[in-house]
Design a protein around this motif. Structure first.
Motif, PDB file in Angstrom:
ATOM      1  N   ARG A 304     -12.880 -19.913  17.991  1.00 21.16           N
ATOM      2  CA  ARG A 304     -12.296 -20.891  18.905  1.00 21.16           C
ATOM      3  C   ARG A 304     -11.330 -21.848  18.226  1.00 21.16           C
ATOM      4  NH1 ARG A 304     -17.573 -22.306  22.738  1.00 21.16           N
ATOM      5  NH2 ARG A 304     -17.796 -20.188  23.585  1.00 21.16           N
ATOM      6  N   ALA A 305     -10.898 -21.507  17.018  1.00 25.39           N
ATOM      7  CA  ALA A 305      -9.890 -22.331  16.353  1.00 25.39           C
ATOM      8  C   ALA A 305      -8.615 -22.323  17.195  1.00 25.39           C
ATOM      9  CB  ALA A 305      -9.596 -21.781  14.956  1.00 25.39           C
ATOM     10  N   VAL A 306      -7.996 -23.492  17.356  1.00 20.41           N
ATOM     11  CA  VAL A 306      -6.821 -23.617  18.223  1.00 20.41           C
ATOM     12  C   VAL A 306      -5.727 -22.644  17.818  1.00 20.41           C
ATOM     13  CG1 VAL A 306      -4.923 -25.150  18.865  1.00 20.41           C
ATOM     14  CG2 VAL A 306      -7.265 -25.999  18.893  1.00 20.41           C
ATOM     15  N   ILE A 307      -5.520 -22.476  16.507  1.00 18.26           N
ATOM     16  CA  ILE A 307      -4.437 -21.606  16.058  1.00 18.26           C
ATOM     17  C   ILE A 307      -4.704 -20.154  16.461  1.00 18.26           C
ATOM     18  CG2 ILE A 307      -5.324 -21.040  13.745  1.00 18.26           C
ATOM     19  CD1 ILE A 307      -2.411 -21.629  12.771  1.00 18.26           C
ATOM     20  N   ARG A 308      -5.989 -19.764  16.467  1.00 16.26           N
ATOM     21  CA  ARG A 308      -6.332 -18.405  16.899  1.00 16.26           C
ATOM     22  C   ARG A 308      -6.152 -18.263  18.411  1.00 16.26           C
ATOM     23  NH1 ARG A 308      -9.002 -14.055  14.871  1.00 16.26           N
ATOM     24  NH2 ARG A 308      -9.866 -12.636  16.423  1.00 16.26           N
ATOM     25  N   LEU A 309      -6.539 -19.291  19.149  1.00 16.21           N
ATOM     26  CA  LEU A 309      -6.390 -19.236  20.605  1.00 16.21           C
ATOM     27  C   LEU A 309      -4.915 -19.171  20.993  1.00 16.21           C
ATOM     28  CD1 LEU A 309      -9.133 -21.767  21.765  1.00 16.21           C
ATOM     29  CD2 LEU A 309      -9.272 -19.281  21.579  1.00 16.21           C
ATOM     30  N   ARG A 310      -4.057 -19.839  20.228  1.00 20.00           N
ATOM     31  CA  ARG A 310      -2.606 -19.724  20.469  1.00 20.00           C
ATOM     32  C   ARG A 310      -2.154 -18.275  20.326  1.00 20.00           C
ATOM     33  NH1 ARG A 310       0.363 -23.434  16.358  1.00 20.00           N
ATOM     34  NH2 ARG A 310       2.138 -22.148  17.026  1.00 20.00           N
ATOM     35  N   ALA A 311      -2.696 -17.597  19.310  1.00 20.57           N
ATOM     36  CA  ALA A 311      -2.328 -16.199  19.091  1.00 20.57           C
ATOM     37  C   ALA A 311      -2.831 -15.310  20.220  1.00 20.57           C
ATOM     38  CB  ALA A 311      -2.881 -15.722  17.749  1.00 20.57           C
ATOM     39  N   VAL A 312      -4.047 -15.583  20.708  1.00 25.05           N
ATOM     40  CA  VAL A 312      -4.595 -14.806  21.827  1.00 25.05           C
ATOM     41  C   VAL A 312      -3.714 -14.985  23.061  1.00 25.05           C
ATOM     42  CG1 VAL A 312      -6.562 -14.475  23.364  1.00 25.05           C
ATOM     43  CG2 VAL A 312      -6.954 -14.953  20.939  1.00 25.05           C
ATOM     44  N   ASN A 313      -3.373 -16.238  23.357  1.00 29.73           N
ATOM     45  CA  ASN A 313      -2.512 -16.511  24.507  1.00 29.73           C
ATOM     46  C   ASN A 313      -1.143 -15.851  24.311  1.00 29.73           C
ATOM     47  OD1 ASN A 313      -2.297 -17.780  27.074  1.00 29.73           O
ATOM     48  ND2 ASN A 313      -1.008 -19.367  26.180  1.00 29.73           N
TER      49      ASN A 313
END
Length: 417
Positions: A304-313
């Motif tokens: 749930r790290a923000v940088i990972r969620l940016r990549a998912v989005n």
């Protein structure tokens, strides 16, 4: 005696000679038949082998270098394109000889792998010649399909390119400009799409290659007319998946900053992909490679790290653009990775606003639906993803009118029909 027919060669040859003893050029009667051309090519290749064999007993480095140049001149004079049948044995033999040349040229005692730019000016074989000859080896393999070569030739190529990449990699530690040479070599070899050659870069610091490619891409993307190639984008994602490692970048803040920079560059590429179909697919693949990262990177590998969620989005948007807008297929692994990671993105603790969460979920379902519409064979991949997504209900709180729910029901019916 007569002058050699090669304008760059000053050697005199006997009147009845067919080949120049210095450069290997054909000096006999005009060649008009395929058999004569093939015979000439075979003779030149044997000349190359004889010259290479004589290197071991040659004590003078300058003479060795000259013999290697002569071998290269002879190889360049061989043009199998003149032969309608382009006999494969001749091409294979050229590749074998050139592989040996690439290995021999870095064995000179005076050629230090840690030389400075000034030292390199005094090498008996120049860095430019090394690049040109290695590029020729790569080009020969590319135009003649590396996978179709016999086992011995493949091994010779792999050994030659592996030794050369290691040589350049060591040199790059003391001469940063050489990193660009290493990057070009990496781009060229990976462009052959030959998995067997991946071992050529074992031990090479991928974070440095990533940094150099990132600088090149950032410069292009920030220009008045931003541009970047799909191959660059895919390669960038692959390098990031290997180079954004706490082992290669031990300082936590630097690793975090560089991971953020990589994502920013891919987001820029994704925006260009809105009007360039091939770029949209490449960006989706690059982000997928990043999400599959196996190296230690606390910032990115935490679910749930923000940088990972940016990549998912980002990968959802790039894949949706490719499939729904451009009607281009994306690899199954892209869909699978999105299906695996989208629950974290849609969690109500996510950094997305409710409307953004709805958009992400809606686009995922649209993406799956359109993928099946474009290719029914996708049903085997799409159905389990849609069923799992439906059962989890991660989108329920933002799907007030049940639009996503109804779309999923239609999709599952389509998959089961």
């Amino acid at each position: 005696m007569k002058q050699c027919s090669n304008p760059t060669c000053l050697h005199q040859v006997e009147d009845d000679a067919r080949f120049c003893g210095m450069c290997g050029a054909y000096v006999g009667p005009e060649m008009t038949f395929d058999a004569t051309l093939a015979d000439a090519s075979t003779h030149r290749i044997q000349q190359c082998r004889d010259l290479i064999s004589s290197l071991q007993s040659e004590p003078d480095e300058k003479e060795k270098a000259q013999k290697i140049r002569t071998v290269m001149n002879i190889l360049i004079s061989i043009n199998t394109n003149q032969l309608p049948s382009k006999p494969k044995p001749l091409v294979t033999e050229q590749i074998q000889v050139l592989s040996t040349v690439v290995q021999e040229m870095i064995r000179f005692p005076s050629i230090s792998p840690t030389a400075s730019a000034a030292d390199m000016q005094h090498w008996p074989i120049s860095p430019l010649e090394m690049r040109q000859w290695t590029a020729r080896l790569i080009a020969l393999n590319g135009s003649n399909n590396f996978s179709s070569l016999d086992k011995a030739t493949k091994s010779a190529v792999r050994d030659a390119l592996g030794r050369f990449s290691s040589f350049i990699g060591i040199n790059a530690r003391s001469n940063p400009d050489t990193e660009l040479v290493l990057l070009d070599l990496y781009v060229s070899i990976t462009g052959l799409f030959a998995p067997e050659l991946e071992s050529c870069f074992l031990g090479i610091n991928k974070s440095k290659l990533l940094s150099r490619l990132g600088q090149r891409m950032q410069s292009s993307l920030s220009s008045s007319f931003p541009s970047v190639s799909p191959n660059e984008v895919k390669l960038f994602g692959q390098l990031a998946a290997e180079g954004l490692s706490a082992i290669e970048i031990p300082q936590p803040q630097e690793l975090k900053d560089r991971t953020d920079d990589v994502l920013t560059i891919l987001e820029q590429a994704a925006r260009l992909g809105e009007t360039q179909p091939a770029l949209a697919v490449a960006t989706a693949e690059a982000l997928t490679a990043l999400l599959e990262m196996g190296v230690p990177n606390r910032e990115f590998r935490t679910g749930r790290a923000v940088i990972r969620l940016r990549a998912v989005n980002g990968v959802i948007n790039a894949a949706w653009t490719s499939v729904v807008i451009h009607q281009r297929d994306v690899p199954d692994r892209v869909l699978t990775v999105i299906g695996r990671d989208i629950p974290d993105l849609l969690d109500y603790h996510s950094y997305l606003y409710p409307q953004e969460r709805f958009t992400a979920a809606w686009r995922f379902v649209q993406l799956l639906d359109k993928a099946v519409e474009l290719d029914e064979r996708k049903k085997d991949v799409v159905e389990p993803l849609a069923r799992t997504f439906s059962s989890r209900g991660d989108f329920d709180d933002v799907d007030a009118d049940n639009e996503i729910g109804y779309k999923l029901i239609d999709l599952l019916n389509k998959c089961s029909s």
